[in-house]
Design a protein around this motif. Structure first.
Motif, PDB file in Angstrom:
ATOM      1  N   MET A  85      -4.812  -3.883   5.214  1.00 55.93           N
ATOM      2  CA  MET A  85      -5.276  -2.695   4.481  1.00 55.93           C
ATOM      3  C   MET A  85      -5.426  -2.995   2.993  1.00 55.93           C
ATOM      4  SD  MET A  85      -3.432   1.026   4.242  1.00 55.93           S
ATOM      5  CE  MET A  85      -4.051   2.293   3.147  1.00 55.93           C
ATOM      6  N   PHE A  86      -4.465  -3.760   2.452  1.00 58.00           N
ATOM      7  CA  PHE A  86      -4.479  -4.019   1.011  1.00 58.00           C
ATOM      8  C   PHE A  86      -5.163  -5.339   0.664  1.00 58.00           C
ATOM      9  CE2 PHE A  86      -0.777  -1.232   1.593  1.00 58.00           C
ATOM     10  CZ  PHE A  86      -1.082  -0.243   0.677  1.00 58.00           C
ATOM     11  N   SER A  87      -5.665  -6.076   1.665  1.00 60.55           N
ATOM     12  CA  SER A  87      -6.252  -7.384   1.379  1.00 60.55           C
ATOM     13  C   SER A  87      -7.466  -7.312   0.452  1.00 60.55           C
ATOM     14  CB  SER A  87      -6.616  -8.097   2.681  1.00 60.55           C
ATOM     15  OG  SER A  87      -7.506  -7.319   3.451  1.00 60.55           O
ATOM     16  N   PRO A  88      -8.394  -6.343   0.600  1.00 59.47           N
ATOM     17  CA  PRO A  88      -9.510  -6.273  -0.370  1.00 59.47           C
ATOM     18  C   PRO A  88      -9.026  -6.006  -1.787  1.00 59.47           C
ATOM     19  CG  PRO A  88     -10.007  -4.998   1.600  1.00 59.47           C
ATOM     20  CD  PRO A  88      -8.564  -5.355   1.689  1.00 59.47           C
ATOM     21  N   VAL A  89      -8.026  -5.147  -1.923  1.00 61.51           N
ATOM     22  CA  VAL A  89      -7.496  -4.852  -3.257  1.00 61.51           C
ATOM     23  C   VAL A  89      -6.814  -6.082  -3.843  1.00 61.51           C
ATOM     24  CG1 VAL A  89      -5.927  -3.375  -4.567  1.00 61.51           C
ATOM     25  CG2 VAL A  89      -7.209  -2.434  -2.632  1.00 61.51           C
ATOM     26  N   GLN A  90      -6.072  -6.807  -2.992  1.00 62.55           N
ATOM     27  CA  GLN A  90      -5.424  -8.024  -3.472  1.00 62.55           C
ATOM     28  C   GLN A  90      -6.445  -9.074  -3.891  1.00 62.55           C
ATOM     29  OE1 GLN A  90      -3.020  -9.085  -0.119  1.00 62.55           O
ATOM     30  NE2 GLN A  90      -1.289  -7.777  -0.716  1.00 62.55           N
ATOM     31  N   ALA A  91      -7.515  -9.199  -3.107  1.00 60.52           N
ATOM     32  CA  ALA A  91      -8.563 -10.160  -3.459  1.00 60.52           C
ATOM     33  C   ALA A  91      -9.221  -9.798  -4.783  1.00 60.52           C
ATOM     34  CB  ALA A  91      -9.602 -10.230  -2.347  1.00 60.52           C
ATOM     35  N   LEU A  92      -9.496  -8.512  -4.965  1.00 55.97           N
ATOM     36  CA  LEU A  92     -10.093  -8.065  -6.228  1.00 55.97           C
ATOM     37  C   LEU A  92      -9.150  -8.322  -7.394  1.00 55.97           C
ATOM     38  CD1 LEU A  92     -12.364  -6.598  -7.734  1.00 55.97           C
ATOM     39  CD2 LEU A  92     -11.234  -4.425  -7.178  1.00 55.97           C
ATOM     40  N   GLY A  93      -7.868  -8.071  -7.179  1.00 55.19           N
ATOM     41  CA  GLY A  93      -6.891  -8.319  -8.238  1.00 55.19           C
ATOM     42  C   GLY A  93      -6.798  -9.791  -8.590  1.00 55.19           C
TER      43      GLY A  93
END
Length: 256
Positions: free
Chosen positions: A1-9
């Motif tokens: 769930m948080f992988s896109p946000v982590q990648a963007l970060g």
């Protein structure tokens, strides 16, 4: 769930880190220029490489740029019966914009890429690490001579570009299309002011800093192996060209 946000970060952090490292690199380079600019023979060697060896491509590009400006300018001005203003149009176009920008782009392709490749090869072959081990500052021997040489060479190459381009426009406008030679140079002399020449000098000087900055930075922090050096060289040419065009817009808006 948080992988896109982590990648963007992670991407954001990487770019911010790279920007900070680039800022540190140019600040430290300018500091070293003021403190320990390096031996004159290193600077002269780099001036020969960046400036003298770029003469052919600068003269060739300038001649055909001036000829194209003379040809296009003549047919544009002829619609308004102002063929005598051809010298002004060619000179102002070259001195204010095309001279600094095109000469910087030519030097970027010829010398900027070579600077990145040279320092990148020294990095992957651990020559820079060896210099640091022997308490020799790589900036003094590798970076600052290239900065100083670029800052001196680019304004001189730009001046040569302007002169050759103006005579290229004269060759087409006067000899080929029949513009009055007296009107060509008289209108040019009347219209070109010191502010125009000063603008071109400031631009070419700042472009020299950009070429040395990006070329040295990309080589100094290049990746491992031949692939890393080739990628750094490509990124150096592309990034330098883009920054030159962007910075040219901001300088033009300030100096007008």
């Amino acid at each position: 769930m948080f992988s896109p946000v982590q990648a963007l970060g992670q991407i954001t952090i990487k770019h911010v880190r790279d920007l900070g490292r680039m800022g540190w690199f140019i600040l430290y380079s300018l500091y070293m220029i003021a403190r320990r600019p390096g031996r004159p023979r290193y600077i002269l060697k780099q001036m020969r490489f960046i400036g003298t060896k770029s003469l052919f491509v600068i003269v060739l590009t300038a001649a055909f740029t001036g000829m194209v400006l003379g040809l296009q300018g003549y047919y544009t001005l002829a619609k308004f019966g102002s063929e005598g203003m051809l010298g002004t149009a060619v000179a102002l176009s070259l001195i204010r914009e095309l001279g600094p920008v095109l000469s910087a782009l030519m030097v970027t392709g010829r010398a900027g890429s070579a600077i990145t490749a040279e320092i990148g090869i020294m990095r992957i072959s651990e020559q820079i690490d060896a210099m640091e081990t022997m308490a020799l500052d790589p900036f003094k021997y590798l970076i600052t001579p290239k900065f100083i040489a670029a800052m001196i060479s680019l304004p001189l190459l730009c001046a040569l570009f302007d002169v050759v381009g103006i005579y290229g426009g004269w060759l087409v406008g006067v000899k080929l299309l029949g513009v009055n030679p007296g009107a060509y140079f008289y209108e040019m002399e009347k219209s070109v002011e010191w502010r125009d020449v000063y603008s071109g000098i400031v631009k070419s000087f700042s472009f020299g800093i950009i070429i040395a900055w990006i070329g040295c930075y990309k080589g100094y922090f290049s990746g491992h192996g031949a692939e890393g050096v080739s990628r750094a060289t490509t990124e150096s040419v592309v990034l330098t060209s883009v920054i030159i065009l962007v910075w040219d817009y901001f300088l033009t808006s300030i100096l007008l």
